[in-house]
Design a protein around this motif. Structure first.
Motif, PDB file in Angstrom:
ATOM      1  N   UNK A   1       0.842  -1.195   0.000  1.00 29.47           N
ATOM      2  CA  UNK A   1       0.000   0.000   0.000  1.00 29.47           C
ATOM      3  C   UNK A   1       0.874   1.241   0.000  1.00 29.47           C
ATOM      4  N   UNK A   2       0.458   2.236  -0.729  1.00 28.67           N
ATOM      5  CA  UNK A   2       1.223   3.478  -0.794  1.00 28.67           C
ATOM      6  C   UNK A   2       0.972   4.303   0.458  1.00 28.67           C
ATOM      7  N   UNK A   3       1.826   5.281   0.663  1.00 22.63           N
ATOM      8  CA  UNK A   3       1.678   6.196   1.797  1.00 22.63           C
ATOM      9  C   UNK A   3       0.335   6.925   1.724  1.00 22.63           C
ATOM     10  N   UNK A   4      -0.061   7.302   0.529  1.00 21.19           N
ATOM     11  CA  UNK A   4      -1.338   8.002   0.341  1.00 21.19           C
ATOM     12  C   UNK A   4      -2.519   7.095   0.693  1.00 21.19           C
ATOM     13  N   UNK A   5      -2.430   5.818   0.311  1.00 23.24           N
ATOM     14  CA  UNK A   5      -3.503   4.874   0.641  1.00 23.24           C
ATOM     15  C   UNK A   5      -3.603   4.667   2.158  1.00 23.24           C
ATOM     16  N   UNK A   6      -2.461   4.555   2.804  1.00 25.58           N
ATOM     17  CA  UNK A   6      -2.457   4.394   4.265  1.00 25.58           C
ATOM     18  C   UNK A   6      -3.055   5.618   4.944  1.00 25.58           C
ATOM     19  N   UNK A   7      -2.679   6.806   4.478  1.00 22.64           N
ATOM     20  CA  UNK A   7      -3.252   8.035   5.041  1.00 22.64           C
ATOM     21  C   UNK A   7      -4.764   8.077   4.839  1.00 22.64           C
TER      22      UNK A   7
ATOM     23  N   UNK B   1      -5.351   0.589  26.297  1.00 23.48           N
ATOM     24  CA  UNK B   1      -4.388  -0.140  25.472  1.00 23.48           C
ATOM     25  C   UNK B   1      -4.228   0.627  24.166  1.00 23.48           C
ATOM     26  N   UNK B   2      -3.004   0.976  23.836  1.00 17.44           N
ATOM     27  CA  UNK B   2      -2.689   1.654  22.578  1.00 17.44           C
ATOM     28  C   UNK B   2      -2.095   0.620  21.619  1.00 17.44           C
ATOM     29  N   UNK B   3      -2.570   0.665  20.365  1.00 20.90           N
ATOM     30  CA  UNK B   3      -2.086  -0.304  19.376  1.00 20.90           C
ATOM     31  C   UNK B   3      -1.877   0.393  18.043  1.00 20.90           C
ATOM     32  N   UNK B   4      -0.749   0.117  17.430  1.00 22.24           N
ATOM     33  CA  UNK B   4      -0.478   0.615  16.095  1.00 22.24           C
ATOM     34  C   UNK B   4      -1.127  -0.288  15.051  1.00 22.24           C
ATOM     35  N   UNK B   5      -1.355   0.280  13.876  1.00 18.70           N
ATOM     36  CA  UNK B   5      -1.960  -0.452  12.762  1.00 18.70           C
ATOM     37  C   UNK B   5      -0.900  -0.912  11.773  1.00 18.70           C
ATOM     38  N   UNK B   6      -1.136  -2.067  11.173  1.00 19.67           N
ATOM     39  CA  UNK B   6      -0.473  -2.458   9.939  1.00 19.67           C
ATOM     40  C   UNK B   6      -1.595  -2.845   8.992  1.00 19.67           C
ATOM     41  N   UNK B   7      -1.695  -2.143   7.886  1.00 16.89           N
ATOM     42  CA  UNK B   7      -2.779  -2.390   6.942  1.00 16.89           C
ATOM     43  C   UNK B   7      -2.365  -3.477   5.964  1.00 16.89           C
ATOM     44  N   UNK B   8      -3.244  -4.455   5.809  1.00 21.41           N
ATOM     45  CA  UNK B   8      -2.955  -5.591   4.947  1.00 21.41           C
ATOM     46  C   UNK B   8      -3.616  -5.480   3.587  1.00 21.41           C
TER      47      UNK B   8
ATOM     48  N   UNK C   1      -6.786   5.460   4.551  1.00 20.73           N
ATOM     49  CA  UNK C   1      -7.401   4.470   5.434  1.00 20.73           C
ATOM     50  C   UNK C   1      -7.477   4.989   6.865  1.00 20.73           C
ATOM     51  N   UNK C   2      -6.400   5.632   7.331  1.00 17.42           N
ATOM     52  CA  UNK C   2      -6.434   6.217   8.675  1.00 17.42           C
ATOM     53  C   UNK C   2      -7.533   7.266   8.780  1.00 17.42           C
ATOM     54  N   UNK C   3      -7.679   8.081   7.734  1.00 16.21           N
ATOM     55  CA  UNK C   3      -8.725   9.101   7.713  1.00 16.21           C
ATOM     56  C   UNK C   3     -10.111   8.460   7.715  1.00 16.21           C
ATOM     57  N   UNK C   4     -10.288   7.420   6.906  1.00 17.97           N
ATOM     58  CA  UNK C   4     -11.581   6.740   6.814  1.00 17.97           C
ATOM     59  C   UNK C   4     -11.968   6.055   8.123  1.00 17.97           C
ATOM     60  N   UNK C   5     -10.988   5.593   8.889  1.00 13.48           N
ATOM     61  CA  UNK C   5     -11.261   4.886  10.134  1.00 13.48           C
ATOM     62  C   UNK C   5     -11.322   5.819  11.346  1.00 13.48           C
TER      63      UNK C   5
END
Length: 188
Positions: free
Chosen positions: A29-35, A103-110, A37-41
């Motif tokens: 996934x590109x940086x733009x796609x990840x950004x 609990x804080x958790x980071x994302x990894x988008x698949x 997805x974060x915005x959408x979620x």
């Protein structure tokens, strides 16, 4: 002789350049796609948490659970289901006193499929300090094998999270029950 060396260096340079420029993972996934997805979620999700044994039946269901998604996920996890399963009453009482931990958790988008985002969660250890005459210090270590889905067109999210280890005053607690917390909720 110099022409052969120059030609060899030129071929080596072009090969290296093409390898570097073509090294982008086609399925990544590109940086733009990840950004995006974060915005959408992004938002606060309200729902329920089902707590179950790692491989087994449900123990309890908790209403009014809240999850906040920004650049990472924040989940308020109740320790009461764990405290009910800990045979050591001193540790169980300490978990009941604490009650709930963020609990804080980071994302990894698949994957990103037509409004459905698939992700893995990487929760940070939770430490509640104690000691020196205070109740014992508690540390929870989480499994990195769980994740979930966000369905953006329905404003919903679900995920699993599992505490893997319990440490009490720097010592691993051996009789720790493996539980999975399953959240399902909607953005409001």
């Amino acid at each position: 002789m110099k022409t052969k060396n120059l030609f060899g260096i030129l071929v080596l340079f072009l090969s290296l350049f093409s390898l570097i420029s073509c090294n982008k993972d086609e399925k990544g996934l590109s940086k733009e796609e990840i950004q995006q997805m974060l915005f959408d979620m992004k938002g606060t999700y309200h729902g329920t948490v089902q707590v179950a044994y790692y491989q087994g039946s449900n123990i309890t269901e908790q209403q009014n659970a809240v999850v906040v998604s920004r650049d990472s996920l924040k989940f308020n996890m109740s320790l009461l289901p764990l405290s009910d399963l800990i045979p050591d009453e001193t540790i169980a009482e300490r978990l009941r006193e604490i009650g709930e931990v963020p609990v804080m958790a980071g994302y990894e988008f698949l994957q990103w499929d037509s409004g459905c985002i698939h992700f893995v969660l990487y929760p940070k250890d939770v430490t509640i300090l104690g000691g020196y005459g205070a109740p014992p210090s508690i540390r929870l270590v989480f499994s990195m094998n769980y994740g979930g889905d966000a369905v953006t067109y329905m404003n919903s999210m679900n995920f699993n999270m599992s505490p893997l280890e319990l440490w009490v005053d720097g010592k691993k607690y051996d009789d720790f029950p493996r539980l999975v917390y399953h959240f399902e909720g909607e953005y409001e």
